[in-house]
Write a protein that holds these residues in place. Structure first.
Motif, mmCIF file in Angstrom:
data_model
loop_
_atom_site.group_PDB
_atom_site.id
_atom_site.type_symbol
_atom_site.label_atom_id
_atom_site.label_comp_id
_atom_site.label_asym_id
_atom_site.label_seq_id
_atom_site.Cartn_x
_atom_site.Cartn_y
_atom_site.Cartn_z
ATOM 1 N N LYS A 241 0.836 -1.210 0.000
ATOM 2 C CA LYS A 241 0.000 0.000 0.000
ATOM 3 C C LYS A 241 0.866 1.253 0.000
ATOM 4 O O LYS A 241 0.569 2.227 -0.714
ATOM 5 C CB LYS A 241 -0.926 -0.032 1.217
ATOM 6 C CG LYS A 241 -1.888 1.137 1.295
ATOM 7 C CD LYS A 241 -2.937 0.893 2.373
ATOM 8 C CE LYS A 241 -2.313 0.749 3.742
ATOM 9 N NZ LYS A 241 -3.334 0.637 4.816
ATOM 10 N N SER A 242 1.938 1.209 0.784
ATOM 11 C CA SER A 242 2.854 2.348 0.826
ATOM 12 C C SER A 242 3.472 2.596 -0.542
ATOM 13 O O SER A 242 3.610 3.743 -0.984
ATOM 14 C CB SER A 242 3.954 2.086 1.870
ATOM 15 O OG SER A 242 4.926 3.104 1.837
ATOM 16 N N CYS A 243 3.809 1.509 -1.230
ATOM 17 C CA CYS A 243 4.393 1.627 -2.566
ATOM 18 C C CYS A 243 3.387 2.188 -3.568
ATOM 19 O O CYS A 243 3.734 2.999 -4.425
ATOM 20 C CB CYS A 243 4.899 0.265 -3.048
ATOM 21 S SG CYS A 243 6.334 -0.348 -2.153
ATOM 22 N N LEU A 244 2.142 1.750 -3.461
ATOM 23 C CA LEU A 244 1.102 2.237 -4.364
ATOM 24 C C LEU A 244 0.867 3.733 -4.170
ATOM 25 O O LEU A 244 0.683 4.483 -5.141
ATOM 26 C CB LEU A 244 -0.199 1.468 -4.139
ATOM 27 C CG LEU A 244 -0.222 -0.001 -4.561
ATOM 28 C CD1 LEU A 244 -1.534 -0.664 -4.140
ATOM 29 C CD2 LEU A 244 -0.029 -0.129 -6.067
ATOM 30 N N ILE A 245 0.877 4.159 -2.917
ATOM 31 C CA ILE A 245 0.691 5.587 -2.618
ATOM 32 C C ILE A 245 1.876 6.382 -3.133
ATOM 33 O O ILE A 245 1.724 7.439 -3.750
ATOM 34 C CB ILE A 245 0.491 5.803 -1.107
ATOM 35 C CG1 ILE A 245 -0.825 5.150 -0.653
ATOM 36 C CG2 ILE A 245 0.481 7.290 -0.774
ATOM 37 C CD1 ILE A 245 -1.017 5.132 0.853
ATOM 38 N N VAL B 248 -0.293 6.396 -8.178
ATOM 39 C CA VAL B 248 -1.180 5.804 -9.173
ATOM 40 C C VAL B 248 -2.541 6.486 -9.182
ATOM 41 O O VAL B 248 -3.141 6.702 -10.252
ATOM 42 C CB VAL B 248 -1.323 4.277 -8.942
ATOM 43 C CG1 VAL B 248 -1.936 3.975 -7.572
ATOM 44 C CG2 VAL B 248 -2.167 3.632 -10.027
ATOM 45 N N CYS B 249 -3.035 6.882 -7.997
ATOM 46 C CA CYS B 249 -4.352 7.525 -7.931
ATOM 47 C C CYS B 249 -4.269 9.026 -8.173
ATOM 48 O O CYS B 249 -5.248 9.633 -8.621
ATOM 49 C CB CYS B 249 -5.008 7.226 -6.581
ATOM 50 S SG CYS B 249 -5.545 5.510 -6.423
ATOM 51 N N SER B 250 -3.124 9.626 -7.889
ATOM 52 C CA SER B 250 -2.943 11.047 -8.202
ATOM 53 C C SER B 250 -2.955 11.245 -9.717
ATOM 54 O O SER B 250 -3.553 12.196 -10.240
ATOM 55 C CB SER B 250 -1.619 11.556 -7.610
ATOM 56 O OG SER B 250 -1.621 11.460 -6.206
ATOM 57 N N THR B 251 -2.291 10.330 -10.405
ATOM 58 C CA THR B 251 -2.281 10.367 -11.872
ATOM 59 C C THR B 251 -3.687 10.141 -12.410
ATOM 60 O O THR B 251 -4.123 10.805 -13.360
ATOM 61 C CB THR B 251 -1.332 9.291 -12.422
ATOM 62 O OG1 THR B 251 -0.029 9.494 -11.878
ATOM 63 C CG2 THR B 251 -1.266 9.351 -13.936
#
Length: 267
Positions: free
Chosen positions: A135-139, A143-146
């Motif tokens: 989860k830390s890596c995804l944040i 990915v969601c900011s993009t």
């Protein structure tokens, strides 16, 4: 010097040169990595680089300088590497043979369910310790900011028609059956009149560092992404495996030449 010795020497010289930037990249990551994900890769990269460097040196010296015992060590390592790579390739195909996104009516993206994927993969992402790191890596990867910036001007109907990735569909927006009211791509209002049995609905938050990162759909989206990447990697592994077998065969010829030249082989 015989052709097989020359060929083994050349291949290992090239491998030795390639190992230098790999080691350098690992050291750079350990010094310059700004996130936990980047720093997590430094040790494996350094180990890989040093391993390639030592094995290539053994093959280079063993073939060119006719050092039979070094070439024997090189062939042993090559054989073990072939066995391990073969096992890893079979394992990759085995754990990725299950699971696929479900096509939704009038949607450009798919819905992902964690239970559709292999038990082994499910156990990895259901581990709290593992998932917190992922989860830390995804944040950190934004990915969601993009996702937010790319579809910022979309209406709800336009967003529904977008071809979203598995991670975007699973982690950056609530499940369709939650019945939330659309505000922005990563901001949705909970409609209390809609009751859903999906546990992901209660896990959703509009906080950019939370969103649906704790949802089962996010874990499933990650597994779908892993499945796709592992299958591609497995295909590359097959090509590399064939290459290793050819090099191993040439190395065996070079080893035989060494023994003959050193008087160990009786004709």
């Amino acid at each position: 010097m015989r052709v097989s010795n020359n060929l083994v020497g050349l291949l290992n010289f090239i491998t030795f040169l390639l190992s230098i930037p790999i080691v350098w990249a690992g050291v750079w990551l350990s010094k310059q990595g700004s996130t936990e994900c980047e720093k997590f890769l430094d040790k494996p990269v350094i180990i890989l680089g040093v391993f390639l460097m030592l094995v290539s040196l053994a093959g280079l010296i063993g073939a060119c300088c006719r050092v039979s015992w070094l070439l024997w060590v090189y062939l042993l390592v090559m054989f073990l590497l072939i066995v391990v790579l073969f096992a890893v390739t079979i394992f990759a195909f085995a754990v990725t043979n299950k699971g696929a996104g479900k096509v939704l009516s009038n949607r450009g993206y798919k819905e992902y369910k964690l239970g559709d994927y292999s038990q082994w993969l499910q156990k990895r992402v259901n581990s709290t310790k593992n998932w917190n790191k992922i989860k830390s890596c995804l944040i950190d990867s934004k990915v969601c900011s993009t996702f937010r910036d790319k579809y910022a001007n979309d209406t709800i109907q336009t967003l529904y028609s977008e071809n979203l990735s598995a991670l975007q569909a699973g982690c950056c927006k609530p499940s369709d059956d939650c019945g939330f009211t659309y505000v922005t791509p990563i901001s949705w209002t909970n409609n209390t009149a809609t009751v859903s049995s999906n546990p992901d609905c209660s896990a959703w938050q509009n906080d950019e560092k939370v969103l649906c990162f704790n949802c089962q759909s996010c874990k499933a989206g990650l597994l779908d992404n892993i499945k796709s990447n592992w299958k591609k990697t497995a295909i590359v592994n097959i090509v590399f495996l064939i290459f290793l077998i050819v090099v191993y065969s040439v190395g065996c010829c070079a080893f035989r030449n060494n023994r003959m030249d050193n008087g160990y082989w009786k004709q």
